[in-house]
Design a protein around this motif. Structure first.
Motif, PDB file in Angstrom:
ATOM      1  N   LYS A 297       0.820  -1.216   0.000  1.00 32.46           N
ATOM      2  CA  LYS A 297       0.000   0.000   0.000  1.00 32.46           C
ATOM      3  C   LYS A 297       0.852   1.263   0.000  1.00 32.46           C
ATOM      4  N   THR A 298       2.138   1.094   0.296  1.00 32.17           N
ATOM      5  CA  THR A 298       3.006   2.273   0.399  1.00 32.17           C
ATOM      6  C   THR A 298       4.249   2.206  -0.480  1.00 32.17           C
ATOM      7  N   ARG A 299       4.847   1.026  -0.602  1.00 31.54           N
ATOM      8  CA  ARG A 299       6.170   0.932  -1.236  1.00 31.54           C
ATOM      9  C   ARG A 299       6.175   1.016  -2.760  1.00 31.54           C
TER      10      ARG A 299
ATOM     11  N   LYS B 133       4.881   2.913  -5.020  1.00 28.39           N
ATOM     12  CA  LYS B 133       5.055   4.250  -5.595  1.00 28.39           C
ATOM     13  C   LYS B 133       6.500   4.723  -5.451  1.00 28.39           C
TER      14      LYS B 133
END
Length: 343
Positions: free
Chosen positions: A51-53, A55
């Motif tokens: 969900k975060t890495r 990008k």
């Protein structure tokens, strides 16, 4: 008929977040990469990391992406093509993760009439998250999809004299005429627990200052020992003075202890100590990739400059170097003729 399957780590199909997310999902869900129970691994990878890495990783890939594609893929293809010209058996290329699957690579060889494969993980040192995951998957595929196929795996070649000579020559050639005060050997990091899990003696590996230099059967599968041994053998070959080189480990993930010293902190320390000119080499990789081109050559250089350093020299991986191609071709030809692995 014999054939060769070269295998490297892999790459997303593009530096776009959706492709990076797909690639990271496959990579990080491997139980030999993040070796925790499936429920916890799924929660960590799919619930947090993905969900975060993606990008941030996509932005990093975009910095190093070539017009021809992923540097790791392009360089590996060049290596395969050059080897094919020097051997008499079919050579295929696959990646452990991504769309260039090991299954596709084996199928390419089978379609050419191959019934005996030399599986060649392109890693000098053994590790759970590199060599082992390749050999385990290849055996699963053999049983499920290619029951008539015989597969022989190339063992770690970190301490073979001809490999050390090729690596040393590459370092020497690149540093010739360049001023530097310290050479850092930076290897990809792994969690400390991986070292203990790979200890076939179940008692030798303590990850202290003695176990890696004390002879043991555990060294056959000890990533830390094998990295330190590469540094030692190259330093002896090139007659480096004591204190002019050191070893570190990069790319840690999460909060568990990983192999130390860490590369970023070592670069920072060297800069703070007044080193103005340093060089860095990454012998855990045979092909340049995100970790060498972005994490080391870009991020590492930025850290060094922030600490007062001036010249940061990054030594390329072996890639498709002519001596490296010749050595791999020799090992392959020896196997094809003698039916033994001289690696």
């Amino acid at each position: 008929m014999k054939g060769i399957l070269l295998v490297n780590l892999g790459s997303p199909d593009s530096p776009e977040p959706k492709d990076v997310k797909r690639y990271l999902g496959e990579f990080l869900m491997d139980e030999r990469v993040i070796d925790i129970p499936l429920v916890a691994r799924t929660a960590l990878v799919k619930g947090i990391i993905l969900k975060t890495r993606p990008k941030a990783s996509a932005a990093a890939y975009k910095k190093i992406w070539w017009e021809e594609g992923s540097p790791l893929i392009v360089l590996s293809e060049r290596l395969r093509d050059k080897i094919q010209k020097q051997v008499d058996v079919p050579v295929a290329l696959a990646m452990r993760y991504g769309s260039m699957t090991i299954k596709k690579g084996l199928q390419q060889l089978v379609d050419k009439g191959v019934d005996e494969v030399l599986l060649f993980p392109l890693y000098p040192q053994f590790a759970m998250a590199t060599t082992e995951t390749i050999t385990v998957l290849a055996e699963e595929l053999r049983q499920d999809c290619f029951p008539g196929l015989k597969i022989t795996s190339v063992p770690a070649f970190y301490n073979k004299a001809d490999y050390i000579e090729v690596l040393s020559n590459s370092i020497k050639k690149y540093l010739e005429g360049k001023d530097y005060e310290h050479l850092l050997f930076s290897y990809h990091g792994v969690p400390e627990r991986h070292i203990r899990k790979s200890d076939i003696t179940k008692s030798h590996c303590k990850i202290d200052n003695s176990c890696c230099i004390t002879p043991s059967k555990a060294h056959e599968f000890c990533y830390r020992h094998q990295c330190l041994e590469v540094t030692k053998l190259v330093a002896e070959k090139l007659q480096f003075k004591e204190g002019s080189f050191s070893t570190s480990f990069q790319s840690r993930l999460g909060f568990d202890p990983w192999l130390q010293p860490y590369t970023d902190r070592t670069i920072e320390r060297l800069g703070k100590q007044g080193v103005k000119n340093m060089a860095i080499v990454t012998p855990a990789f045979v092909s340049d990739c995100l970790e060498t081109l972005e994490e080391i050559a870009m991020e590492g250089q930025e850290i060094f400059h922030e600490m007062g350093g001036e010249n940061f020299i990054t030594i390329p991986c072996l890639n498709d170097d002519s001596e490296w191609v010749a050595l791999l071709s020799k090992w392959i030809n020896d196997w094809a003729v003698k039916e033994t692995i001289t690696v």
